[in-house]
Write a protein that holds these residues in place. Structure first.
Motif, PDB file in Angstrom:
ATOM      1  N   GLN A 218      39.292  40.059  50.160  1.00 29.35           N
ATOM      2  CA  GLN A 218      39.841  39.624  48.230  1.00 29.35           C
ATOM      3  C   GLN A 218      40.443  40.924  48.441  1.00 29.35           C
ATOM      4  O   GLN A 218      40.648  41.760  48.918  1.00 29.35           O
ATOM      5  N   PRO A 219      42.056  40.316  47.135  1.00 36.29           N
ATOM      6  CA  PRO A 219      42.530  42.076  46.859  1.00 36.29           C
ATOM      7  C   PRO A 219      42.083  43.102  46.608  1.00 36.29           C
ATOM      8  O   PRO A 219      42.743  44.246  46.035  1.00 36.29           O
ATOM      9  N   VAL A 220      41.037  42.952  45.716  1.00 33.50           N
ATOM     10  CA  VAL A 220      40.233  44.111  45.078  1.00 33.50           C
ATOM     11  C   VAL A 220      38.456  44.175  45.704  1.00 33.50           C
ATOM     12  O   VAL A 220      38.473  42.965  45.430  1.00 33.50           O
ATOM     13  N   LEU A 221      37.571  44.981  45.372  1.00 38.02           N
ATOM     14  CA  LEU A 221      36.287  44.965  45.486  1.00 38.02           C
ATOM     15  C   LEU A 221      36.246  43.861  44.014  1.00 38.02           C
ATOM     16  O   LEU A 221      36.458  44.482  43.165  1.00 38.02           O
ATOM     17  N   THR A 222      35.251  42.700  44.372  1.00 31.50           N
ATOM     18  CA  THR A 222      34.925  41.670  44.131  1.00 31.50           C
ATOM     19  C   THR A 222      33.578  40.827  44.203  1.00 31.50           C
ATOM     20  O   THR A 222      33.155  41.994  45.036  1.00 31.50           O
TER      21      THR A 222
ATOM     22  N   ASP B  35      32.988  43.506  56.694  1.00 31.89           N
ATOM     23  CA  ASP B  35      34.249  43.083  55.944  1.00 31.89           C
ATOM     24  C   ASP B  35      34.752  45.000  55.973  1.00 31.89           C
ATOM     25  O   ASP B  35      33.657  45.315  56.107  1.00 31.89           O
ATOM     26  N   THR B  36      36.171  44.858  55.808  1.00 33.35           N
ATOM     27  CA  THR B  36      35.972  46.142  55.366  1.00 33.35           C
ATOM     28  C   THR B  36      35.746  46.963  53.382  1.00 33.35           C
ATOM     29  O   THR B  36      35.340  47.902  52.978  1.00 33.35           O
ATOM     30  N   TYR B  37      35.751  45.824  53.037  1.00 32.25           N
ATOM     31  CA  TYR B  37      35.312  46.083  51.498  1.00 32.25           C
ATOM     32  C   TYR B  37      35.458  46.819  50.842  1.00 32.25           C
ATOM     33  O   TYR B  37      35.235  47.317  49.702  1.00 32.25           O
ATOM     34  N   HIS B  38      37.128  46.816  50.655  1.00 33.44           N
ATOM     35  CA  HIS B  38      37.906  48.236  50.428  1.00 33.44           C
ATOM     36  C   HIS B  38      37.159  49.481  50.518  1.00 33.44           C
ATOM     37  O   HIS B  38      38.104  50.675  49.720  1.00 33.44           O
ATOM     38  N   PHE B  39      36.428  49.537  51.653  1.00 36.39           N
ATOM     39  CA  PHE B  39      36.082  51.625  51.306  1.00 36.39           C
ATOM     40  C   PHE B  39      37.341  52.329  52.366  1.00 36.39           C
ATOM     41  O   PHE B  39      38.134  51.397  52.558  1.00 36.39           O
ATOM     42  N   THR B  40      37.374  53.481  51.765  1.00 41.90           N
ATOM     43  CA  THR B  40      38.397  54.115  52.178  1.00 41.90           C
ATOM     44  C   THR B  40      39.075  54.165  54.140  1.00 41.90           C
ATOM     45  O   THR B  40      37.415  54.874  54.055  1.00 41.90           O
TER      46      THR B  40
END
Length: 272
Positions: free
Chosen positions: A149-153, A220-225
Motif C-alpha cells: 500500500q502507498p501508506v500504512l493501511t 511485506d515491508t509494511y513501511h517499517f523504516t
C-alpha cells in the motif's frame, strides 16, 4: 524465528565446544608463541574465540595491554517488552489507534552472532557486533495490516483472531562501550555497557490465527523504516543483566500519519 534461534544456539554450542577443544590442545604452544615484538595468537571460546594479543615488555615480564578479539558468538540475548511512543506519549494518537496492542504480549527479542573488538584492559573494552532483532506487536483489534500500500493501511475484519501479530525483523549492528569491574572471588564482574545501534530492515510480517482461516502469514515491508538508529544501555552482573533500547527515528517511513511514532524496549538479557 523459533527455528532460527534454535539453530543459532545449536551452531554456537558446537563452535564453542570445538574452539575449546582446540584451546586445550594448543594451550602450551599458544602461551609461549610470543614474538620479539610481544604478539601472540590464542584460540579459545567466548571473548577469546579468536584473539590477537598485543603486549608490551617491561624489565621483568610481558604484560598484556591490548587484546583484539573477533569471531562467532551467541551473546547479548535480549528478551523484553516493546513499547510504542507516539510523539512523546505512551498513549497512541487517534490516527494510530488501530495499532492498539497488548502490552504484556508485545515483545522484543534479539541476540548477537558476530563480534569484533578491542579489550584495552580488564575493566574496559569496545566491540562492534552483528545480530538479529525482532519487535513483535500483538494487536488488540481484529484488523489486517495490508501489504503493498502507498501508506500504512489496515482493513477491519469480521473475524475473531486468537492471535494477530504485526512484527518487524532487523539486522542489528551495535557498537558497545563496556565498562567492567574487576573480577570478584567468584570470577564475576559488574558490567555497564552503552552505545549507538543501527539496524537494517530484513522483513515485516503479519501473522494471524483464527478458527475461520487457521494460521496465516503475510510478508511485506509494511513501511517499517529501512534503516533505524538509536542508543542502548545494559547493566548487569556476571552473565545476567537488564537492557533498554530507544530508536531516534520513526518506526515507519513514507506514511505521514505515523510521523513521530517511535520504538522503545526494555527487559532482561543473558551474556555480556
Amino acid at each position: 524465528m523459533k527455528r532460527l534461534i534454535f539453530t543459532a544456539i545449536l551452531y554456537t554450542a558446537s563452535v564453542t565446544a570445538f574452539a575449546q577443544a582446540n584451546a586445550d590442545s594448543t594451550k602450551t604452544s599458544a602461551d609461549t608463541a610470543k614474538t620479539s615484538k610481544g604478539t601472540s595468537i590464542k584460540l579459545g571460546s567466548g571473548e577469546d574465540a579468536a584473539t590477537i594479543n598485543i603486549n608490551k615488555k617491561d624489565s621483568s615480564s610481558y604484560h598484556t595491554k591490548t587484546k583484539v578479539f573477533f569471531g562467532i558468538t551467541f551473546s547479548r540475548f535480549d528478551l523484553g517488552l516493546a513499547t510504542l511512543i507516539d510523539n512523546g506519549s505512551f498513549t497512541l494518537s487517534p490516527q494510530n489507534q488501530f495499532l492498539r496492542y497488548r502490552s504484556w504480549k508485545t515483545s522484543n527479542v534479539g541476540f548477537d552472532v558476530l563480534q569484533f573488538g578491542v579489550k584495552f584492559n580488564k575493566t574496559f573494552k569496545i566491540y562492534l557486533s552483528g545480530g538479529f532483532d525482532w519487535t513483535l506487536i500483538r494487536l488488540r483489534d481484529n484488523i489486517t495490516i495490508l501489504p503493498n500500500q502507498p501508506v500504512l493501511t489496515y482493513r477491519q475484519d469480521n473475524i475473531d483472531y486468537s492471535k494477530n501479530r504485526f512484527s518487524s525483523s532487523y539486522l542489528r549492528i551495535p557498537l558497545s562501550f563496556d565498562f567492567r569491574s574487576k573480577e570478584n572471588a567468584d570470577g564475576k564482574k559488574f558490567h555497564f555497557v552503552l552505545g549507538p545501534e543501527g539496524g537494517f530492515l530484513l522483513n515485516g510480517r503479519v501473522k494471524q490465527i483464527s478458527a475461520e482461516n487457521g494460521k496465516q502469514k503475510f510478508d511485506d515491508t509494511y513501511h517499517f523504516t529501512t534503516f533505524r538508529y538509536g542508543g542502548f544501555a545494559r547493566i548487569g552482573y556476571g552473565d545476567f543483566g537488564v537492557f533498554a533500547k530507544y530508536y531516534f527515528n520513526d518506526m515507519f517511513e513514507n506514511s505521514p500519519a505515523q510521523k513521530g511514532l517511535k520504538n522503545f524496549s526494555f527487559g532482561l538479557m543473558l551474556g555480556f
